[in-house]
Design a protein around this motif. Structure first.
Motif, short mmCIF file in Angstrom:
data_model
loop_
_atom_site.label_atom_id
_atom_site.label_comp_id
_atom_site.label_asym_id
_atom_site.label_seq_id
_atom_site.Cartn_x
_atom_site.Cartn_y
_atom_site.Cartn_z
N ILE A 1 62.71 26.34 37.46
CA ILE A 1 63.34 25.14 36.90
C ILE A 1 63.39 24.04 37.95
N VAL A 2 63.77 24.40 39.18
CA VAL A 2 63.80 23.42 40.26
C VAL A 2 62.40 22.88 40.52
N PHE A 3 61.42 23.76 40.52
CA PHE A 3 60.04 23.34 40.78
C PHE A 3 59.56 22.36 39.71
N VAL A 4 59.79 22.68 38.45
CA VAL A 4 59.36 21.79 37.36
C VAL A 4 60.08 20.45 37.44
N THR A 5 61.38 20.49 37.76
CA THR A 5 62.13 19.24 37.90
C THR A 5 61.55 18.37 39.01
N PHE A 6 61.27 18.98 40.14
CA PHE A 6 60.67 18.23 41.25
C PHE A 6 59.28 17.72 40.89
N LEU A 7 58.55 18.51 40.13
CA LEU A 7 57.21 18.10 39.72
C LEU A 7 57.27 16.87 38.82
N VAL A 8 58.23 16.85 37.91
CA VAL A 8 58.40 15.68 37.04
C VAL A 8 58.81 14.47 37.86
N LEU A 9 59.74 14.65 38.80
CA LEU A 9 60.16 13.55 39.66
C LEU A 9 58.98 13.00 40.46
N SER A 10 58.15 13.90 40.98
CA SER A 10 57.00 13.47 41.75
C SER A 10 56.02 12.68 40.89
N PHE A 11 55.79 13.14 39.67
CA PHE A 11 54.86 12.46 38.77
C PHE A 11 55.38 11.08 38.40
N VAL A 12 56.66 11.01 38.03
CA VAL A 12 57.25 9.72 37.64
C VAL A 12 57.20 8.74 38.81
N ASN A 13 57.53 9.22 40.00
CA ASN A 13 57.48 8.35 41.18
C ASN A 13 56.05 7.89 41.46
N GLN A 14 55.12 8.83 41.38
CA GLN A 14 53.72 8.51 41.69
C GLN A 14 53.13 7.50 40.71
N VAL A 15 53.53 7.59 39.45
CA VAL A 15 52.92 6.75 38.41
C VAL A 15 53.63 5.41 38.27
#
Length: 242
Positions: A78-92
């Motif tokens: 869950i933490v990994f997926v949350t961080f992955l979403v944060l990374s994607f939103v920040n990157q885009v």
């Protein structure tokens, strides 16, 4: 968690993020949505194939693998997926608008000092005369990766215990020691390529403008962190329980 399941989860994450970036790039270049359907279709096929590999290696049928009880993520996932979403939103959305000053500049400077690979990325992007928020996106992803390792490290004993129970209920082909060794080797290679930065000089400038660069910057550091945690948990699970 066996190697087959780990590979399946990594493959699913890779395909979904690659598909999301493929859609983003297609829309950004003005292409109609149907033109990206092929890339998304491949991603969906690989998603199913990943679980098929895991089921075949563990002796569990594919239908059994797709039951909700097997798809429910643990705390680390869950933490990994949350961080992955944060990374994607920040990157885009956020990183392309940053100017490299203030808090964003401080984060870039910190990661430049802590992560040797960040220096290689900065040099490579400087050689290509491009940034566009890529340096900040990479810095933010590395920050999330470091936080993830710190968070997951506090739960290593629990994860190792669950792995022992799972191994007792469903023995695997690979021995616990061999599994820990293989994951450890993969972690060392990933650290050399990404954290140290040996892989960045291999990429042409064009790679940083397509899906390859997007995954290299926004996904791979987090996947490396997940791999390191899996290797440490496997090493602890291979030792006798004290």
């Amino acid at each position: 968690m066996g190697i087959a399941r780990l590979l399946a989860k990594a493959w699913v994450v890779f395909c979904l993020v690659a598909g999301a970036h493929a859609l983003r790039i297609a829309l950004a270049t003005g292409l109609p949505l149907p033109s990206s359907a092929f890339s998304i279709g491949i991603c969906v096929i690989l998603f199913t194939g990943g679980f098929g590999v895991a089921g075949g290696a563990s002796g569990t049928p594919l239908i059994e693998r797709l039951k909700p009880v097997h798809l429910m993520p643990g705390f680390n996932e869950i933490v990994f997926v949350t961080f992955l979403v944060l990374s994607f939103v920040n990157q885009v959305y956020f990183a392309p608008q940053t100017l490299g000053d203030g808090a964003t500049g401080a984060l870039q400077s910190a990661m430049y000092f802590v992560v040797p690979g960040q220096r290689e990325l900065v040099y490579s992007l400087g050689t290509c005369s491009m940034d566009g928020g890529r340096i900040f996106a990479a810095s933010f992803t590395w920050l999330l990766a470091i936080i993830y390792i710190g968070s997951a490290a506090s739960r290593l004993r629990l994860v190792a215990g669950l792995m022992r129970l799972e191994r007792a209920q469903k023995p695997e082909i690979l021995s616990p020691t061999l599994r820990a060794f293989l994951l450890g080797v993969a972690s060392v290679v990933g650290i050399q390529f990404l954290f140290v930065g040996s892989a960045y000089p291999w990429f042409a400038c064009s790679a940083y403008t397509d899906i390859t660069g997007a995954l290299l910057i926004g996904l791979f550091p987090l996947m490396l962190a997940y791999l390191i945690v899996a290797a440490l948990a496997s090493l602890m699970a291979a030792s006798p329980e004290s």
